[in-house]
Design a protein around this motif. Structure first.
Motif, short mmCIF file in Angstrom:
data_model
loop_
_atom_site.label_atom_id
_atom_site.label_comp_id
_atom_site.label_asym_id
_atom_site.label_seq_id
_atom_site.Cartn_x
_atom_site.Cartn_y
_atom_site.Cartn_z
N PHE A 4 -1.28 4.55 11.56
CA PHE A 4 -0.91 3.77 10.37
C PHE A 4 -2.17 2.56 9.80
O PHE A 4 -2.57 2.80 8.83
CB PHE A 4 0.43 3.09 10.58
CG PHE A 4 0.86 3.06 9.28
CD1 PHE A 4 1.35 3.58 8.14
CD2 PHE A 4 1.20 1.51 9.32
CE1 PHE A 4 1.66 3.24 6.97
CE2 PHE A 4 1.78 0.86 8.10
CZ PHE A 4 1.78 1.44 6.67
N HIS A 5 -2.07 1.58 11.13
CA HIS A 5 -2.62 0.98 10.41
C HIS A 5 -4.20 1.21 10.11
O HIS A 5 -4.82 0.76 9.62
CB HIS A 5 -2.70 -0.20 11.72
CG HIS A 5 -1.51 -0.69 11.81
ND1 HIS A 5 -1.00 -0.83 12.58
CD2 HIS A 5 -1.01 -2.12 10.73
CE1 HIS A 5 0.66 -1.49 12.95
NE2 HIS A 5 0.15 -1.90 11.39
N VAL A 10 -8.43 2.08 5.87
CA VAL A 10 -9.32 2.84 5.44
C VAL A 10 -9.08 3.16 4.31
O VAL A 10 -9.85 3.11 3.67
CB VAL A 10 -9.10 4.11 6.17
CG1 VAL A 10 -10.11 5.14 5.59
CG2 VAL A 10 -9.99 4.29 7.42
N PHE A 11 -7.54 3.50 3.49
CA PHE A 11 -6.69 3.51 2.10
C PHE A 11 -7.41 2.40 0.98
O PHE A 11 -8.00 2.14 0.30
CB PHE A 11 -5.61 3.34 1.92
CG PHE A 11 -5.13 4.38 0.93
CD1 PHE A 11 -5.68 4.58 0.25
CD2 PHE A 11 -4.50 2.55 0.24
CE1 PHE A 11 -4.81 4.98 -1.15
CE2 PHE A 11 -4.14 2.58 -1.28
CZ PHE A 11 -4.04 4.08 -1.29
N LEU A 15 -9.56 2.01 -1.98
CA LEU A 15 -9.23 1.84 -2.65
C LEU A 15 -10.03 0.40 -3.92
O LEU A 15 -10.33 0.67 -4.72
CB LEU A 15 -7.51 1.03 -3.16
CG LEU A 15 -7.31 0.68 -4.13
CD1 LEU A 15 -6.52 2.15 -5.51
CD2 LEU A 15 -5.81 0.36 -4.36
N ILE A 16 -10.27 -0.70 -3.14
CA ILE A 16 -11.33 -1.31 -3.70
C ILE A 16 -13.13 -1.07 -3.73
O ILE A 16 -13.00 -1.63 -5.02
CB ILE A 16 -11.99 -2.41 -2.18
CG1 ILE A 16 -10.31 -3.15 -1.96
CG2 ILE A 16 -13.22 -3.80 -3.33
CD1 ILE A 16 -10.71 -4.43 -1.10
#
Length: 137
Positions: A4-5, A10-11, A15-16
């Motif tokens: 999850f972390h 990665v998400f 996004l950035i």
């Protein structure tokens, strides 16, 4: 760190990256104009194209976007005819008529603070006067 972390990191990096890509590549920061050719000849065939070019933060043309532009001809309107005007794409094509003179064009782009002005000189067509009454000069 569990899965999850890793997915969250990665998400967030993705996004950035997308936000930076939008603001540096796809966002319009400035507008320039291209006038090709710079002068016309009074021969009823010479055409000039004024194109609006939106620029991004890197100084390159913004891909997949146009700048809405309105054009106004306050001086010399009788010397040219408008062949085509695409306000959405920011393109104006003018054709010279048979009289020499000066034409002033104002262009107001959607992303520009002030309008830009262009002076277009229409020179007499001397190349058409090679023959006089069928006789060479």
């Amino acid at each position: 760190m569990n899965k999850f972390h890793i997915y969250l990191v990665v998400f967030l990096i993705f996004l950035i990256g997308c936000i930076l890509l939008y603001y540096y590549i796809f966002n319009i920061y400035e507008v320039t104009f291209s006038v090709v050719p710079e002068n016309l000849f009074a021969d009823n065939q010479s055409e000039i194209t004024i194109t609006t070019i939106p620029l991004n933060a890197l100084g390159k043309k913004v891909p997949f976007r146009n700048a809405y532009t309105t054009y106004n001809i306050p001086e010399g309107k009788e010397l040219v005819e408008v062949v085509s005007e695409n306000k959405k794409a920011g393109i104006l094509v003018l054709r010279a008529k048979g009289k020499p003179g000066k034409v002033v064009v104002f262009a107001k782009a959607e992303y520009a603070i002030l309008p830009s002005s262009f002076e277009i000189n229409i020179y007499p067509n001397l190349a058409g006067n090679v023959y006089d009454s069928g006789n060479k000069l």
